[in-house]
Write a protein that holds these residues in place. Structure first.
Motif, mmCIF file in Angstrom:
data_model
loop_
_atom_site.group_PDB
_atom_site.id
_atom_site.type_symbol
_atom_site.label_atom_id
_atom_site.label_comp_id
_atom_site.label_asym_id
_atom_site.label_seq_id
_atom_site.Cartn_x
_atom_site.Cartn_y
_atom_site.Cartn_z
ATOM 1 N N ASP A 523 43.379 42.497 49.311
ATOM 2 C CA ASP A 523 42.641 43.718 49.007
ATOM 3 C C ASP A 523 42.838 44.138 47.550
ATOM 4 O O ASP A 523 43.965 44.378 47.115
ATOM 5 N N GLU A 524 41.739 44.195 46.816
ATOM 6 C CA GLU A 524 41.707 44.588 45.406
ATOM 7 C C GLU A 524 42.645 43.745 44.532
ATOM 8 O O GLU A 524 43.493 44.274 43.794
ATOM 9 N N PRO A 525 42.511 42.425 44.587
ATOM 10 C CA PRO A 525 43.332 41.581 43.703
ATOM 11 C C PRO A 525 42.859 41.677 42.256
ATOM 12 O O PRO A 525 41.671 41.897 41.996
ATOM 13 N N GLN A 526 43.793 41.491 41.340
ATOM 14 C CA GLN A 526 43.455 41.488 39.920
ATOM 15 C C GLN A 526 43.423 40.044 39.416
ATOM 16 O O GLN A 526 44.193 39.202 39.874
ATOM 17 N N ALA A 527 42.541 39.767 38.481
ATOM 18 C CA ALA A 527 42.406 38.406 37.960
ATOM 19 C C ALA A 527 43.605 38.031 37.105
ATOM 20 O O ALA A 527 44.115 38.844 36.323
ATOM 21 N N LEU A 528 44.052 36.792 37.258
ATOM 22 C CA LEU A 528 45.096 36.263 36.389
ATOM 23 C C LEU A 528 44.469 35.786 35.090
ATOM 24 O O LEU A 528 43.267 35.519 35.030
ATOM 25 N N PRO A 529 45.244 35.670 34.032
ATOM 26 C CA PRO A 529 44.687 35.202 32.755
ATOM 27 C C PRO A 529 43.973 33.860 32.894
ATOM 28 O O PRO A 529 44.519 32.902 33.445
ATOM 29 N N GLY A 530 42.742 33.791 32.440
ATOM 30 C CA GLY A 530 41.976 32.560 32.479
ATOM 31 C C GLY A 530 41.352 32.248 33.827
ATOM 32 O O GLY A 530 40.791 31.159 34.014
ATOM 33 N N GLN A 531 41.448 33.183 34.788
ATOM 34 C CA GLN A 531 40.881 32.969 36.124
ATOM 35 C C GLN A 531 39.974 34.130 36.499
ATOM 36 O O GLN A 531 39.996 35.196 35.876
ATOM 37 N N GLY A 532 39.195 33.902 37.541
ATOM 38 C CA GLY A 532 38.375 34.962 38.088
ATOM 39 C C GLY A 532 39.134 35.727 39.159
ATOM 40 O O GLY A 532 40.295 35.429 39.469
ATOM 41 N N ALA A 533 38.482 36.721 39.736
ATOM 42 C CA ALA A 533 39.111 37.530 40.777
ATOM 43 C C ALA A 533 38.462 37.318 42.134
ATOM 44 O O ALA A 533 38.703 38.079 43.069
ATOM 45 N N THR A 534 37.616 36.279 42.248
ATOM 46 C CA THR A 534 36.956 36.014 43.526
ATOM 47 C C THR A 534 37.902 35.291 44.482
ATOM 48 O O THR A 534 38.992 34.846 44.100
ATOM 49 N N ALA A 535 37.466 35.149 45.727
ATOM 50 C CA ALA A 535 38.344 34.644 46.790
ATOM 51 C C ALA A 535 38.864 33.233 46.522
ATOM 52 O O ALA A 535 39.966 32.885 46.940
ATOM 53 N N GLY A 536 38.069 32.415 45.836
ATOM 54 C CA GLY A 536 38.506 31.062 45.559
ATOM 55 C C GLY A 536 39.754 30.991 44.705
ATOM 56 O O GLY A 536 40.501 30.007 44.764
ATOM 57 N N PHE A 537 40.025 32.049 43.921
ATOM 58 C CA PHE A 537 41.177 32.060 43.026
ATOM 59 C C PHE A 537 42.416 32.710 43.649
ATOM 60 O O PHE A 537 43.515 32.544 43.115
ATOM 61 N N ASN A 538 42.256 33.467 44.726
ATOM 62 C CA ASN A 538 43.426 34.164 45.275
ATOM 63 C C ASN A 538 43.586 33.992 46.788
ATOM 64 O O ASN A 538 44.648 33.618 47.264
ATOM 65 N N ALA A 539 42.515 34.227 47.553
ATOM 66 C CA ALA A 539 42.637 34.084 49.013
ATOM 67 C C ALA A 539 42.786 32.626 49.425
ATOM 68 O O ALA A 539 43.558 32.300 50.337
ATOM 69 N N ALA A 540 42.044 31.723 48.770
ATOM 70 C CA ALA A 540 42.118 30.305 49.129
ATOM 71 C C ALA A 540 43.505 29.709 48.890
ATOM 72 O O ALA A 540 44.020 28.976 49.741
ATOM 73 N N PRO A 541 44.162 29.968 47.747
ATOM 74 C CA PRO A 541 45.508 29.432 47.557
ATOM 75 C C PRO A 541 46.523 29.916 48.589
ATOM 76 O O PRO A 541 47.466 29.192 48.910
ATOM 77 N N ILE A 542 46.338 31.121 49.105
ATOM 78 C CA ILE A 542 47.239 31.606 50.159
ATOM 79 C C ILE A 542 47.145 30.685 51.367
ATOM 80 O O ILE A 542 48.165 30.257 51.926
ATOM 81 N N VAL A 543 45.909 30.369 51.773
ATOM 82 C CA VAL A 543 45.706 29.473 52.908
ATOM 83 C C VAL A 543 46.288 28.100 52.631
ATOM 84 O O VAL A 543 46.962 27.498 53.480
ATOM 85 N N SER A 544 46.052 27.586 51.440
ATOM 86 C CA SER A 544 46.566 26.273 51.070
ATOM 87 C C SER A 544 48.088 26.216 51.187
ATOM 88 O O SER A 544 48.653 25.271 51.752
ATOM 89 N N ASN A 545 48.759 27.232 50.678
ATOM 90 C CA ASN A 545 50.230 27.261 50.733
ATOM 91 C C ASN A 545 50.747 27.374 52.165
ATOM 92 O O ASN A 545 51.742 26.755 52.525
ATOM 93 N N ILE A 546 50.067 28.182 52.975
ATOM 94 C CA ILE A 546 50.487 28.336 54.371
ATOM 95 C C ILE A 546 50.376 27.007 55.109
ATOM 96 O O ILE A 546 51.301 26.593 55.827
ATOM 97 N N ILE A 547 49.259 26.307 54.930
ATOM 98 C CA ILE A 547 49.071 25.026 55.621
ATOM 99 C C ILE A 547 50.050 23.985 55.105
ATOM 100 O O ILE A 547 50.648 23.233 55.891
ATOM 101 N N ARG A 548 50.231 23.927 53.802
ATOM 102 C CA ARG A 548 51.150 22.946 53.219
ATOM 103 C C ARG A 548 52.564 23.109 53.765
ATOM 104 O O ARG A 548 53.254 22.124 54.047
ATOM 105 N N ARG A 549 53.008 24.345 53.948
ATOM 106 C CA ARG A 549 54.384 24.598 54.392
ATOM 107 C C ARG A 549 54.556 24.555 55.905
ATOM 108 O O ARG A 549 55.666 24.320 56.393
#
Length: 571
Positions: A523-549
């Motif tokens: 909810d209301e994520p802020q963009a990191l330097p050089g990245q966007g603030a859309t779901a592909g940059f923040n919500a997707a990596p959360i899923v990736s890390n959860i599955i990987r671990r």
């Protein structure tokens, strides 16, 4: 002279007989006296032994002064364990401080002494209690052993301790929103604790039949190991992206079991001082949101299941759609006709609106209700919100709903609907209690065809592997992850605000036969330097890390051979 009787001899003989008689009487009387003495001693010994035994027994019991609460205050609760037997909630014994105001000599002195051990003691409230003249009042519930020891050393007359049962949560905040809370009287007030009370425990407690030996542990579907991973990842993401909240759920697509679910900010159930703060909300089941483009999964499935579209169908996305005062545009428009797979992987709002249009307004609404997206979810967790939709659907509502705007639902319901699209078309009510595939299928409802489910698996996989797919940042080598992003502008004061987003990523794995659904929200994520603030940059990596671990813990074996990549064809 012969025949003369000697008087003295006769007297002596008489004396001897009397002596014999008297000795015999004395012996008889003495025997009875000894018997009486022995019997009296035995009676007194028995009485004193009974009194002594009773005193010893009472010495080991808690004092129950006049006016003390009923025994239900210390009623026991069953342990709550995870699917592997790890304890999530259990009873522990603790001491509580009470007073008998009638026996308090000096209330001011008593309070001053108690304040040395209990610095947060409310002076005015405690004074009123001690001067009330009542037979029993609580002063402080659930003391620590150290506090109890220090208060005992104060030697204050008229106060005492009573052993009570307190709930302890070994996992702390990690499982707070699932397991829930009990109040000061050990009664469930939220989460699965409240659900257990509603299943008959409260009645057992009231009747005094809630005995520890008779209470079997309640086994949940939750895996504490995976739960820890989920909680850790969303906590890190919330901090990294400076968001106001985050959450995630891992759902078994074959049984509907919730394997893990967490939401932050949260609270420590062992010290729930901030549990009632407005930002402490289980956003996964009790939060209502416009789920954005994740809803396009259902729009595309609806078009396929209606029979009016297939993977070769095309939709005109060359120009925006204007309806009333609203204009529907694509975020990254291609300005051309798109195939159905392209509509999905490019997340075309215009294409999704065209898909909804071929089904019709009522068909669209019916499909979302069929998948449970607009129904109040049925599960054990009491904290479940009711989705909100327009009272009367018009064409504009159908168009906006096609890409996840204009209605709100819960993230958990979104994951449950996705499970039906991945598991062959069977909708299952989510459960937090362990159950088998057979038990799940007995209550399942078919909502889409097997063919539609197979097509959606293809599209999920395509979105993660094809160039331009929004799900590529959620991929995990060896685990064949597919999914759909969702970036929704938030509504503030009735208007959409472009700078505030609610992002989500909806994933399934392994894509050849999906076993698990993983959904993350931020909810209301802020963009990191050089990245966007859309779901592909923040919500997707959360899923990736959860599955990987967690994939290995869930029993999903990786495949590091030549993976089959879906091919996107443009017509």
């Amino acid at each position: 002279m012969i025949g003369r009787i000697n008087p003295f001899r006769r007297i002596r003989q008489s004396g001897d007989d009397s002596s014999i008689v008297m000795d015999s009487a004395r012996k008889s009387t003495g025997g009875r006296t000894r018997n009486r003495v022995i019997m009296t001693m035995a009676v007194f010994f028995g009485i004193y032994a009974t009194i002594g035994g009773r005193l010893v027994y009472l010495g080991f019991q808690d004092p129950v002064p006049s006016g003390a609460p009923a025994s239900r205050v210390t009623a026991s609760r069953p342990d709550i364990i995870d699917r592997n037997g790890q304890v999530l909630a259990t009873d522990i014994k603790t001491s509580s401080l009470f007073a008998e105001p009638r026996h308090i000599v000096d209330a001011d002195e008593a309070i001053e002494k108690l304040a040395t051990v209990l610095p947060n003691l409310d002076y005015e409230q405690t004074y009123n209690k001690l001067k009330s003249g009542a037979g029993f009042v609580w002063l402080q519930r659930q003391l620590t052993p150290r506090q109890q020891s220090e208060i005992m050393q104060l030697g204050i007359p008229g106060i005492g301790f009573r052993t009570e049962t307190r709930r302890f949560y070994p996992a702390g905040a990690t499982t707070a929103y699932i397991v829930g809370l009990t109040n000061i009287d050990n009664q469930g007030i939220s989460g699965l604790e409240k659900y257990i009370d509603g299943q008959g425990l409260a009645d057992l407690q009231q009747s005094g039949l809630a005995l520890p030996k008779d209470l079997a542990p309640v086994r949940l579907s939750v895996d504490l190991r995976v739960q820890h991973i989920v909680h850790d990842e969303i906590s890190s993401a919330m901090e990294r992206f400076r968001a106001i909240a985050a959450g995630a759920v891992v759902l078994n697509a074959k049984t509907g079991e919730v394997v893990a679910m967490a939401s932050v900010p949260d609270f420590d159930p062992n010290n729930p001082v901030n549990a009632q703060d407005k930002d402490r909300l289980n956003r996964m089941s009790a939060g209502l949101y416009e789920m954005g483009s994740t809803v396009k999964s259902f729009t595309t499935a609806m078009a396929l299941d209606s029979g009016k579209a297939n993977l070769n169908s095309t939709f005109d996305a060359t120009r925006p759609i204007t309806i009333g005062r609203q204009t529907i545009r694509d975020f990254h428009g291609k300005g051309r006709v798109l195939t159905l797979p392209e509509v999905f992987i490019y997340s075309s709002n215009i294409g999704s609106a065209r898909e909804a249009d071929i089904v019709g307004i009522e068909g669209h609404r019916e499909f979302l209700h069929r998948l449970g997206i607009l129904e109040r979810m049925k599960t054990e967790l009491p904290e479940v919100a009711r989705p909100v939709e327009p009272k009367v659907w018009k064409k504009v509502h159908s168009i906006t709903a096609s890409f996840g705007h204009g209605f709100t639902t819960t993230p958990l319901q979104t994951a449950v609907g996705a499970a039906a699209l991945m598991n062959g078309g069977h909708l299952m009510n989510p459960t937090f209690l362990a159950r088998t595939v057979e038990e799940a299928m007995a209550d399942a409802t078919r909502v889409v065809s097997e063919k539609t489910s197979a097509d959606m698996r293809y599209l999920y996989n395509l979105n993660a592997t094809a160039p331009g797919g929004s799900g590529r940042r959620a991929t995990v080598p060896g685990y064949r992850v597919g999914g759909k992003t969702g970036t929704a502008e938030k509504v503030v004061n009735g208007r959409y605000v472009s700078g505030k987003r609610f992002n989500a990523f909806l994933a399934a794995f392994p894509m050849d036969d999906p076993q698990y659904i993983v959904l993350s929200v931020i909810d209301e994520p802020q963009a990191l330097p050089g990245q966007g603030a859309t779901a592909g940059f923040n919500a997707a990596p959360i899923v990736s890390n959860i599955i990987r671990r967690s994939a290995a813990l869930l029993g999903v074996e990786p495949e590091f051979g030549q993976e089959k990549a879906a091919t996107l064809a443009s017509y």
